[in-house]
Design an enzyme around this catalytic site. Structure first.
Site, mmCIF file in Angstrom:
data_model
loop_
_atom_site.group_PDB
_atom_site.id
_atom_site.type_symbol
_atom_site.label_atom_id
_atom_site.label_comp_id
_atom_site.label_asym_id
_atom_site.label_seq_id
_atom_site.Cartn_x
_atom_site.Cartn_y
_atom_site.Cartn_z
ATOM 1 N N ARG A 234 42.827 33.660 39.105
ATOM 2 C CA ARG A 234 41.754 32.777 38.665
ATOM 3 C C ARG A 234 41.246 31.987 39.861
ATOM 4 O O ARG A 234 42.013 31.620 40.760
ATOM 5 C CB ARG A 234 42.254 31.814 37.581
ATOM 6 C CG ARG A 234 42.234 32.407 36.174
ATOM 7 C CD ARG A 234 40.815 32.536 35.666
ATOM 8 N NE ARG A 234 40.758 32.873 34.257
ATOM 9 C CZ ARG A 234 40.612 34.107 33.799
ATOM 10 N NH1 ARG A 234 40.525 35.121 34.639
ATOM 11 N NH2 ARG A 234 40.538 34.330 32.506
ATOM 12 N N GLU A 263 31.294 31.271 38.764
ATOM 13 C CA GLU A 263 30.766 32.647 38.755
ATOM 14 C C GLU A 263 29.907 32.878 37.514
ATOM 15 O O GLU A 263 30.159 32.287 36.472
ATOM 16 C CB GLU A 263 31.908 33.658 38.815
ATOM 17 C CG GLU A 263 32.881 33.593 37.649
ATOM 18 C CD GLU A 263 34.061 34.534 37.810
ATOM 19 O OE1 GLU A 263 34.366 35.213 36.803
ATOM 20 O OE2 GLU A 263 34.676 34.587 38.895
ATOM 21 N N HIS A 281 34.328 40.030 39.678
ATOM 22 C CA HIS A 281 35.300 39.774 38.604
ATOM 23 C C HIS A 281 35.439 41.010 37.693
ATOM 24 O O HIS A 281 35.175 40.951 36.489
ATOM 25 C CB HIS A 281 34.900 38.550 37.769
ATOM 26 C CG HIS A 281 36.030 37.995 36.960
ATOM 27 N ND1 HIS A 281 36.043 36.715 36.464
ATOM 28 C CD2 HIS A 281 37.205 38.546 36.553
ATOM 29 C CE1 HIS A 281 37.149 36.498 35.780
ATOM 30 N NE2 HIS A 281 37.873 37.608 35.817
#
Length: 315
Positions: A234, A263, A281
Site C-alpha cells: 500500500r 492514485e 496498481h
C-alpha cells in the site's frame, strides 16, 4: 423473496457485474452525480456494501446505511474501510486474500528484473534507432546472487521470497517476530537494519496505522544510492515525499512502484524521474485472479445473507 440491497462503491468487470446484479439489488454509488444525495436516498435500504480495496468504505458511508450488515472488499487490503465504525455496529467485513497472492508476488519480482536490467529503456533503445546509431545499451546491474530484503513476511512476502530464492539471492526479512516457516532465511526485526543489508527491499506489509510511513527517511537512507525499493503493498507504507527527495538527489538508487498516494493522480514529481518504474496498481491484474476475486467477493456476500460462515472474514 426480495433480493438484498447492495451499495456498489466502484465498477467491476462485466463477468462480476452480471452475477452480482442477478443475486442482489445493486445501487451504483460510483455512477451517482450527487453522491451525498444518492446515499441519503438509498442508504436506509442498504444491507451490504461491495467495494474495492483502494476505495473502501469510510465512516460517513457506513453511517448513511443504518441497516448495513456486511462490507465485502474486492482485494486483500481493507485499510480504506473504517473498521472502528464497522466494529462498533457489529458490521462484518470480508476481503479476498490468497487468490491474488501469487500474481502480486510475480509482478513484484518482474518489476525488480525490469528495473534492474533497464528493460523499458532497452526497448526504447532498439525502437528509436539508438542501437544502430550508438551501439550497445549502457550496462545495468545483475539480480542473481545479490541481497534481498522482504519487509513483511505474510502471504505475499513469503511468495516473493520463494521466487527470489530461485535467483540464488541472499534473503532476509522483517516482521513482528521470526516465522517458523521461514527458518531458511535471516530474520532482522528492524526495518532500517534490513534495508542496510539489502540491495533490493520489497515492501509487502499489510497497511495499518502502525505501518504508515514505516519506510521513511531512515529506511530509505539505509537502502542507499545502489539500492532499489519495490512496493507492491500500500502507498501509505512509504513516505512518498522522503522517497521522491531521495530519488531526485540520488540518495536512493531506484524504485519500482505499483501503488501511490492519491492514485491514479500520482505526484507529478514521479513522472520526471528516470530511476523509477511506475505501474498502475495492477499487481493482481490477471484475468484468472480478477475472476477469482470477484467470485470470492460474491461468496462472502452470499454466505452472509444465507446465515452461513463467511469464507474470508476480517471482522
Amino acid at each position: 423473496m426480495s433480493k438484498p440491497h447492495l451499495l456498489q462503491v466502484g465498477p467491476y468487470p462485466e463477468w462480476d457485474q452480471i452475477p452480482l446484479d442477478e443475486a442482489f439489488t445493486v445501487h451504483r454509488y460510483f455512477e451517482a452525480a450527487d453522491k451525498a444525495a444518492f446515499l441519503a436516498e438509498v442508504g436506509p435500504q442498504i444491507r451490504g456494501i461491495a467495494t474495492r480495496g483502494e476505495l473502501g468504505a469510510n465512516a460517513d458511508m457506513i453511517a448513511a446505511c443504518p441497516n448495513l450488515e456486511v462490507i465485502s472488499v474486492y482485494g486483500v487490503g481493507y485499510d480504506a474501510v473504517d473498521l472502528n465504525a464497522a466494529k462498533a455496529r457489529g458490521i462484518r467485513v470480508t476481503n479476498t486474500p490468497d487468490v491474488l497472492t501469487n500474481d502480486v508476488a510475480d509482478l513484484g519480482v518482474a518489476m525488480m528484473l525490469v528495473q534492474s536490467r533497464g528493460m523499458i529503456g532497452a526497448e526504447t533503445w532498439v525502437k528509436d534507432g539508438s542501437w544502430a546509431a550508438k551501439g550497445l545499451y549502457p550496462l545495468k546491474r545483475r539480480v542473481w546472487g545479490r541481497k534481498a530484503g522482504v519487509l513483511g513476511l505474510g502471504r505475499i512476502g513469503y511468495e516473493v521470497a520463494k521466487r527470489l530464492a530461485g535467483f540464488d539471492m541472499e534473503i532476509a526479512y522483517s516482521d513482528v517476530s521470526a516465522k517458523d516457516y521461514a527458518s531458511q532465511w535471516e530474520f532482522i526485526q528492524d526495518p532500517v537494519a534490513l534495508a542496510a543489508r539489502s540491495d533490493f527491499l520489497f515492501v509487502t506489509l499489510a497497511a495499518s496505522a502502525a505501518t504508515r510511513h514505516i519506510v521513511g527517511p531512515k529506511v530509505i537512507e539505509a537502502l542507499g544510492p545502489e539500492g532499489m525499493l519495490i512496493n507492491i503493498s500500500r502507498a501509505s507504507n512509504i513516505d512518498e515525499e522522503a522517497l521522491l527527495d531521495a530519488l531526485e538527489s540520488g540518495k536512493l538508487g531506484s524504485a519500482a512502484l505499483d501503488v501511490f498516494e492519491g492514485e491514479p493522480k500520482l505526484n507529478p514529481r514521479f513522472l520526471k524521474l528516470d530511476n523509477v518504474l511506475l505501474q498502475p496498481h495492477h499487481a493482481s491484474g490477471t484475468i484468472e485472479t480478477r475472476k477469482a476475486m470477484g467470485q470470492l467477493l460474491r461468496d462472502n456476500l452470499t454466505a452472509h445473507f444465507a446465515g452461513k460462515p463467511l469464507p474470508t472474514p476480517v471482522l
